[in-house]
Write a protein that holds these residues in place. Structure first.
Motif, short mmCIF file in Angstrom:
data_model
loop_
_atom_site.label_atom_id
_atom_site.label_comp_id
_atom_site.label_asym_id
_atom_site.label_seq_id
_atom_site.Cartn_x
_atom_site.Cartn_y
_atom_site.Cartn_z
N ALA A 1 -34.75 1.89 8.29
CA ALA A 1 -34.75 2.08 6.84
C ALA A 1 -35.50 3.35 6.45
N VAL A 2 -36.62 3.62 7.13
CA VAL A 2 -37.39 4.82 6.83
C VAL A 2 -36.57 6.07 7.15
N ALA A 3 -35.92 6.08 8.31
CA ALA A 3 -35.13 7.24 8.71
C ALA A 3 -33.98 7.49 7.73
N ASP A 4 -33.28 6.43 7.34
CA ASP A 4 -32.18 6.59 6.39
C ASP A 4 -32.69 7.04 5.02
N ARG A 5 -33.84 6.52 4.62
CA ARG A 5 -34.41 6.91 3.32
C ARG A 5 -34.79 8.39 3.34
N LEU A 6 -35.42 8.84 4.43
CA LEU A 6 -35.82 10.24 4.53
C LEU A 6 -34.60 11.17 4.55
N LEU A 7 -33.58 10.79 5.30
CA LEU A 7 -32.39 11.62 5.34
C LEU A 7 -31.75 11.69 3.95
N GLY A 8 -31.72 10.56 3.25
CA GLY A 8 -31.18 10.58 1.90
C GLY A 8 -31.97 11.47 0.96
N LEU A 9 -33.30 11.45 1.09
CA LEU A 9 -34.14 12.29 0.24
C LEU A 9 -33.96 13.77 0.53
N LEU A 10 -33.79 14.10 1.81
CA LEU A 10 -33.77 15.51 2.21
C LEU A 10 -32.37 16.10 2.24
N ALA A 11 -31.34 15.26 2.12
CA ALA A 11 -29.97 15.75 2.27
C ALA A 11 -29.65 16.83 1.25
N GLU A 12 -29.95 16.58 -0.03
CA GLU A 12 -29.60 17.57 -1.05
C GLU A 12 -30.44 18.84 -0.96
N PRO A 13 -31.79 18.75 -0.93
CA PRO A 13 -32.57 19.99 -0.87
C PRO A 13 -32.35 20.81 0.39
N LEU A 14 -31.99 20.15 1.49
CA LEU A 14 -31.79 20.88 2.75
C LEU A 14 -30.32 21.07 3.09
N ALA A 15 -29.43 20.65 2.19
CA ALA A 15 -27.98 20.78 2.39
C ALA A 15 -27.54 20.11 3.70
N LEU A 16 -27.93 18.84 3.84
CA LEU A 16 -27.58 18.06 5.02
C LEU A 16 -26.51 17.04 4.67
N ASP A 17 -25.74 16.64 5.67
CA ASP A 17 -24.73 15.61 5.49
C ASP A 17 -25.35 14.27 5.88
N ALA A 18 -25.71 13.46 4.88
CA ALA A 18 -26.38 12.19 5.14
C ALA A 18 -25.49 11.20 5.88
N ALA A 19 -24.18 11.43 5.91
CA ALA A 19 -23.26 10.52 6.59
C ALA A 19 -23.03 10.92 8.05
N ASP A 20 -23.59 12.03 8.49
CA ASP A 20 -23.41 12.50 9.86
C ASP A 20 -24.12 11.55 10.83
N ALA A 21 -23.36 10.91 11.70
CA ALA A 21 -23.92 9.90 12.59
C ALA A 21 -24.97 10.49 13.54
N ARG A 22 -24.70 11.69 14.08
CA ARG A 22 -25.66 12.31 15.00
C ARG A 22 -26.95 12.65 14.27
N LEU A 23 -26.84 13.11 13.04
CA LEU A 23 -28.03 13.45 12.27
C LEU A 23 -28.83 12.20 11.93
N ARG A 24 -28.14 11.11 11.60
CA ARG A 24 -28.85 9.85 11.33
C ARG A 24 -29.60 9.39 12.57
N THR A 25 -28.97 9.53 13.74
CA THR A 25 -29.64 9.15 14.98
C THR A 25 -30.84 10.06 15.24
N ALA A 26 -30.67 11.35 14.99
CA ALA A 26 -31.77 12.29 15.19
C ALA A 26 -32.96 11.96 14.29
N PHE A 27 -32.69 11.60 13.05
CA PHE A 27 -33.79 11.23 12.14
C PHE A 27 -34.46 9.95 12.61
#
Length: 203
Positions: free
Chosen positions: A134-160
């Motif tokens: 939950a923490v990793a998904d929450r952080l990715l969601g928070l940072l997706a827009e300011p860092l121009a990240l794709d929050a749905a990217d499976a590899r990125l979710r795993t990395a977080f």
């Protein structure tokens, strides 16, 4: 990952929400003083200055109460990160954002009552803990827009998730070594996160 609410009922009126906040504040203070094993709904009710029935109106047992406190901690953590990144003096780039992620965790660890025992989950066997997902998904969601990240990217979710798990273990070590968190281990944790995430976030 959407976490189910541990509340029996969600407060609608302001007065009810304030009572719930007092209960959770009291829960945090009881945890700070006596630990999870000695936590009781009756003690929390007494400290909060509410009837025991008010506690049971929200929570069936102490674990649900601690889970709600953990959820509030996660919301507060997300809010602190968001505020820091929106400030005029916010650090630039994803490396600066990761420093904020670590620094705000450290600040909560040092100052928030009960956080040392109930961070984002209640005490549980390590292999059954799901809070870091939950923490990793929450952080990715928070940072997706300011860092121009794709929050749905499976590899990125795993990395977080890997980054959160690694930082969690190292920062727990930092606080075992020194009451305020060993500065050397904190520095190395930040370096590890930068080195690991660079392959996903650079370019």
């Amino acid at each position: 990952m959407q976490q189910p609410t541990p509340l029996r009922r969600v407060p609608v009126q302001r007065r009810s929400a304030q009572r719930l906040a007092r209960i959770l504040d009291a829960c945090a203070e009881e945890l700070e003083e006596g630990g999870y094993e000695s936590l009781s709904t009756r003690a929390v009710a007494g400290r909060a200055g509410v009837p025991i029935g008010s506690v049971y109106r929200f929570f069936p047992h102490k674990r649900a109460m601690a889970e709600a406190l953990a959820g509030r901690n996660l919301d507060a953590y997300a809010g602190r990160i968001t505020a820091r990144l929106a400030a005029p003096d916010a650090p630039a780039g994803w490396r600066g954002a990761m420093d904020v992620v670590v620094d705000e965790y450290l600040a909560m660890k040092r100052t928030v009552p009960g956080f040392a025992l109930v961070e984002f989950t209640v005490p549980a066997p390590r292999d059954s803990r799901q809070a870091n997902h939950a923490v990793a998904d929450r952080l990715l969601g928070l940072l997706a827009e300011p860092l121009a990240l794709d929050a749905a990217d499976a590899r990125l979710r795993t990395a977080f998730l890997v980054g959160v798990e690694a930082a969690d273990s190292l920062l727990q070590l930092a606080f075992r070594v020194a009451p305020e968190g060993d500065p050397g281990i904190v520095t190395e944790t930040k370096e590890l996160l930068r080195s690991y995430l660079a392959r996903y976030l650079d370019g």
